[in-house]
Design an enzyme around this catalytic site. Sequence first.
Site, PDB file in Angstrom:
ATOM      1  N   CYS A  68       4.643   9.516   0.130  1.00  0.00           N
ATOM      2  CA  CYS A  68       3.161  10.016   0.174  1.00  0.00           C
ATOM      3  C   CYS A  68       3.054  10.995  -1.131  1.00  0.00           C
ATOM      4  O   CYS A  68       3.955  11.672  -1.348  1.00  0.00           O
ATOM      5  CB  CYS A  68       2.906  11.015   1.385  1.00  0.00           C
ATOM      6  SG  CYS A  68       1.250  11.576   1.156  1.00  0.00           S
ATOM      7  N   ARG A 119       0.748  -1.239   0.123  1.00  0.00           N
ATOM      8  CA  ARG A 119       0.128  -0.131  -0.092  1.00  0.00           C
ATOM      9  C   ARG A 119       0.849   1.455   0.021  1.00  0.00           C
ATOM     10  O   ARG A 119       0.949   2.030  -1.251  1.00  0.00           O
ATOM     11  CB  ARG A 119      -0.880   0.027   1.164  1.00  0.00           C
ATOM     12  CG  ARG A 119      -2.197   1.025   1.198  1.00  0.00           C
ATOM     13  CD  ARG A 119      -1.428   2.468   1.226  1.00  0.00           C
ATOM     14  NE  ARG A 119      -1.157   2.596   2.720  1.00  0.00           N
ATOM     15  CZ  ARG A 119      -0.848   3.822   3.326  1.00  0.00           C
ATOM     16  NH1 ARG A 119      -0.778   4.834   2.400  1.00  0.00           N
ATOM     17  NH2 ARG A 119      -0.384   4.008   4.450  1.00  0.00           N
ATOM     18  N   HIS A 133       5.752   4.678  12.422  1.00  0.00           N
ATOM     19  CA  HIS A 133       5.922   4.506  10.993  1.00  0.00           C
ATOM     20  C   HIS A 133       6.818   5.683  10.563  1.00  0.00           C
ATOM     21  O   HIS A 133       6.660   6.835  10.367  1.00  0.00           O
ATOM     22  CB  HIS A 133       4.344   4.698  10.113  1.00  0.00           C
ATOM     23  CG  HIS A 133       4.525   4.719   8.724  1.00  0.00           C
ATOM     24  ND1 HIS A 133       3.919   3.744   8.032  1.00  0.00           N
ATOM     25  CD2 HIS A 133       4.730   5.667   7.866  1.00  0.00           C
ATOM     26  CE1 HIS A 133       4.006   3.776   6.747  1.00  0.00           C
ATOM     27  NE2 HIS A 133       4.425   5.094   6.592  1.00  0.00           N
TER      28      HIS A 133
END
Length: 286
Positions: A229, A10, A196
């Site tokens: 991102c 992901r 994370h």
Amino acid sequence: MVEIVEVGPRDGLQNEKVLLPTEVKVDYITRALDAGIRRLEAVAFVHPGRVPQMADAEAVMAAVPRRPGVTYIGLVLNRRGLDRALAAGVDEVNMVVVASDEFSRRNQGTTTAEALDVWHEVAAAGIPASLTIAAAFGCPFTGAVPVDRVLGIAASALQSGPREIAIADTIGVGVPTQVRTLAAELGALGVPLRAHFHNTRNTGYANAVAALEAGITTLDASIGGIGGCPFAPRATGNIATEDLTYLLHGMGVGTGLDLPALAATGTWIGSRLGIQVPAMLGRTLD
């Protein structure tokens, strides 16, 4: 013992330029399971126009191997995403709330407060739900994020009983002293924590060790170190699962993972993407 949550399928693939076929994504996931991964963020249920790499989320979930003890996580950002995740048969959902309003608007089209309202709805859906506080150490648009801001988000989220709260250094600006401070403050709230980290400024692995020393025993990582991102300028990859595992094993910390298999998978996914992955371990093996 440290639990590594694999996020390559992901958070890794979502920032890569190549759009992989569904079968390659499923192969990536299967190889991760074969290497010992048991908790894996497999897909994101988001708008395909915004994140085309995740457009086949339902097809991926329909094809992944179902094995005893394996938990598949689906990322959701809104009620529509939650409904898709439930229909697709994920075992757990993860909701992202961004710590700064500006980044939250660009990432999700909402303010932080509005995203928290969605979180409470997601958490009430009857499926295990975790909350990731993104940009917990810094925002690419407004700079440093105060610790109190993160604590306030966590305190609000706790009202809905998350499985855990993850602190995410989405743009890779954090350093170990910040990790220790934030982990101590959040730890006082009594909720399980996950961390994370991204390695944008080469601090990701040091931050992972700092998190471990602060009592956080669940860490996200991406096989190959791919990703980032798509809504954060110049964001680079996650810390690599294989490199993190090598570090932990060298420290005498167990993970239950097969290091050569992880390294081989990192090299393999790089070949599918047509890149040399950021992970270093695969370069040392014949």
